[in-house]
Structures are given as C-alpha cells and as structure tokens.
Enzyme design. Structure first.
Site, PDB file in Angstrom:
ATOM      1  N   PRO A   2       0.809  -1.216   0.000  1.00  0.00           N
ATOM      2  CA  PRO A   2       0.000   0.000   0.000  1.00  0.00           C
ATOM      3  C   PRO A   2       0.843   1.266   0.000  1.00  0.00           C
ATOM      4  O   PRO A   2       1.596   1.528   0.937  1.00  0.00           O
ATOM      5  CB  PRO A   2      -0.800  -0.109   1.302  1.00  0.00           C
ATOM      6  CG  PRO A   2      -0.665  -1.527   1.739  1.00  0.00           C
ATOM      7  CD  PRO A   2       0.634  -2.005   1.199  1.00  0.00           C
ATOM      8  N   GLU A   3       0.751   2.030  -1.059  1.00  0.00           N
ATOM      9  CA  GLU A   3       1.346   3.354  -1.128  1.00  0.00           C
ATOM     10  C   GLU A   3       0.186   4.336  -1.240  1.00  0.00           C
ATOM     11  O   GLU A   3      -0.962   3.948  -1.061  1.00  0.00           O
ATOM     12  CB  GLU A   3       2.307   3.436  -2.330  1.00  0.00           C
ATOM     13  CG  GLU A   3       3.409   2.375  -2.248  1.00  0.00           C
ATOM     14  CD  GLU A   3       4.372   2.406  -3.421  1.00  0.00           C
ATOM     15  OE1 GLU A   3       4.567   3.479  -4.014  1.00  0.00           O
ATOM     16  OE2 GLU A   3       4.925   1.349  -3.754  1.00  0.00           O
ATOM     17  N   HIS A  89      -5.661 -13.454  10.487  1.00  0.00           N
ATOM     18  CA  HIS A  89      -4.971 -12.216  10.122  1.00  0.00           C
ATOM     19  C   HIS A  89      -5.849 -10.979  10.218  1.00  0.00           C
ATOM     20  O   HIS A  89      -5.484  -9.912   9.740  1.00  0.00           O
ATOM     21  CB  HIS A  89      -4.395 -12.329   8.710  1.00  0.00           C
ATOM     22  CG  HIS A  89      -3.387 -13.430   8.576  1.00  0.00           C
ATOM     23  ND1 HIS A  89      -2.338 -13.593   9.455  1.00  0.00           N
ATOM     24  CD2 HIS A  89      -3.270 -14.443   7.687  1.00  0.00           C
ATOM     25  CE1 HIS A  89      -1.622 -14.639   9.098  1.00  0.00           C
ATOM     26  NE2 HIS A  89      -2.171 -15.173   8.033  1.00  0.00           N
TER      27      HIS A  89
END
Length: 271
Positions: A2-3, A89
């Site tokens: 993720p950017e 998760h």
DNA sequence: AAAAGCCCCTGGATGC
DNA sequence: TGCATCCAGGGGCTTT
C-alpha cells in the site's frame, strides 16, 4: 504494497458509507505495530464523521478524537455490513451501525492508533515530519526544487523517505523515475531544474493514474469492497528486471538502494 | 540535520 | 516430502 494510491483507493471505497456511523463494538486480534492507545470500550458510542488521508495514513475523524490507520506492508481494509468471522490475520474490527470496518494484515506492520486530537503528541509523532501531498496544491515546483537541492542522498531514497513528498513508495518511485528519465542513483542535489520539472510532473501523473486504476494489486491488495487494482499491469520497470524496456527493449536492471530494490532502464534513465 | 543501517512480521519462492 | 534460508518493504528508531 500500500502506497498513496492504494490508501486513497481504500478511502474512496468506504468513506461515504461509514460517515455518520456509530461505533457499537471493537474487536482486537493480534498486536499490530503499536497499541491502540485507548481502551477499546472507550470508542463505543462515538461516531465516525469522515475519513481523510495524510500520506499513507487513513484518518477517521470521530465526534471525539480520531483513529489513525496505517496499512503497513500487507494491510487491507474491508467495510461491509456483513463480514465473516474474523480470521487469523484480521486484527481490528470496528463494528458500527453501518457495517464493520476490518483491518486484515498478515505481516502486522500496520497500525490503528487513537488520538484525542490531530495535534496531540502521539499523532504528531506519526504525522509531524511528513512532506507535502503530491496530489495537492502545496506540491509546487519551486518548493520541490528547493527541497531536493538540500539533499545529497540518491533521489530514489529521498522520495521514499517521505519528508519531501509523501506517499511515494517503492513501486511508484521506480515508475516516476522511469517516466522522467532519471536514474534512481542520481544524487538529489545534482538534478538539473529541467529534470526536477519532469520528475514533479511524473510523480503527480503516476500517482493519479494509479488511483484511477484502483491501485496496484501485486499480491493481495484490495479496496474496502474487496476489489483489486490494475495499475501493476502498466508498470514499466517495477519487478521487470531482465525483461525488455517497453520503450527501447534494453533489459531492465535491478539494484539495491537502502535495503530496497530499485528498477530502471539503463538507456532511458541516464545518470 | 541528514544519512545509513537495523528491526518488526509472515507467506511464498527457492535450494538441498 | 520436508526443512532451512532468503526475500518482499513501510517506516520508526538508533547510530554515525
């Protein structure tokens, strides 16, 4: 990974739907990068006013305080009215009147942090040194030029550090440098004003196009509605070492910079 | 102050 | 088939 585009795409995919929701329950899984910073039950009864983004952080403004959410390396957010039982998760569930916001993060580099105020010590520790937003008006050419003049590190690492401009991670730094014809190893302060001009435009262009394509889904990124992104299909250099450059057919080269891999075309990107 | 290196974590790929 | 090793990297922290 993720950017800025992935975080923005995530924001756009649930901000309108969660606005106005009242928090009914908070569930925590395994510890994330930092503790929540408050007792989970303290959030119950508060409401989510809006969702903003700063760099790679999602900011959930509550009627009292705010939540800072970071996706780390492997995080993704889901916001649905019905979510399945939490998996191994799934480390944070914010159950609200409009649906459940869930942070799924196998590597647990992500974080959810509560802060009383955006200017509080805990929030400023995370947000205080961030550079300008590349898609905003504050990202102007002269300030960018000046900031790059003050750094001697390789331009790729200056971009990744996030103190000059935020949100540019490994994928988009490599792509923006390709698009502007600059080799990642060039020292920041040695860039000509002509090249800085190209880089400035390329950063905006690459990030904006990536947002339009729903971000990059290299492995498992998806937005809050579970949809994948497609920008990875347009990558010119990232992850393409040994493959022919799409412009000149020269083999793409991979190097290591600051424990990270960088990709470039030795012909299209000059030192 | 900037720059360089370390470290957190797990899944997947690779090697024997 | 199994197990050890390496790699992916966001970014805060520590050291230089």
């Amino acid at each position: 990974m993720p950017e800025l585009p992935e975080v923005e795409v995530t924001r756009l995919s649930f901000a309108d739907r969660i606005a106005g929701a009242t928090i009914g329950q908070v569930r925590l899984g395994k510890p994330l990068r930092w503790p929540l910073g408050c007792v989970p039950d303290d959030l119950v009864g508060r409401s989510v006013l809006q969702v903003r983004r700063r760099g790679k952080y999602l900011l959930l403004d509550l009627n009292q305080g705010l939540l800072l959410v970071h996706l780390g390396m492997s995080g993704s957010v889901l916001f649905e009215s019905d979510v399945p039982a939490a998996g191994v998760h799934d480390h944070f569930d914010l159950v609200t009147s409009r649906g459940t916001l869930r942070l799924h993060d196998p590597r647990r580099f992500g974080a959810v942090v509560f802060s009383d105020h955006e200017t509080s010590e805990v929030a400023q520790k995370l947000l205080g040194k961030l550079g300008v937003e590349p898609l905003g008006d504050a990202f102007d050419l002269s300030a960018f030029t000046h900031a790059l003049k003050l750094r001697k590190a390789p331009i790729k690492q200056v971009l990744l550090a996030g103190q000059v401009v935020v949100g540019v991670g490994n994928i988009y730094a490599s792509e923006a440098l390709f698009q502007s014809g600059i080799r990642p190893s060039v020292r920041s302060n040695r860039l000509s004003s002509q090249r800085v001009l190209k880089l400035h435009a390329a950063i905006r262009d690459v990030l904006a196009r990536a947002v339009e394509k729903g971000g990059s889904t290299l492995k498992d990124f998806s937005n809050a509605q579970g949809q994948s992104g497609y920008f990875q299909l347009e990558a010119k250099v990232y992850g393409r070492q040994g493959e022919p450059c799409k412009t000149c057919s020269t083999a793409i080269v991979a190097i290591r910079q600051g424990q990270r891999s960088s990709f470039f075309c030795p012909v299209c990107q000059r030192p």
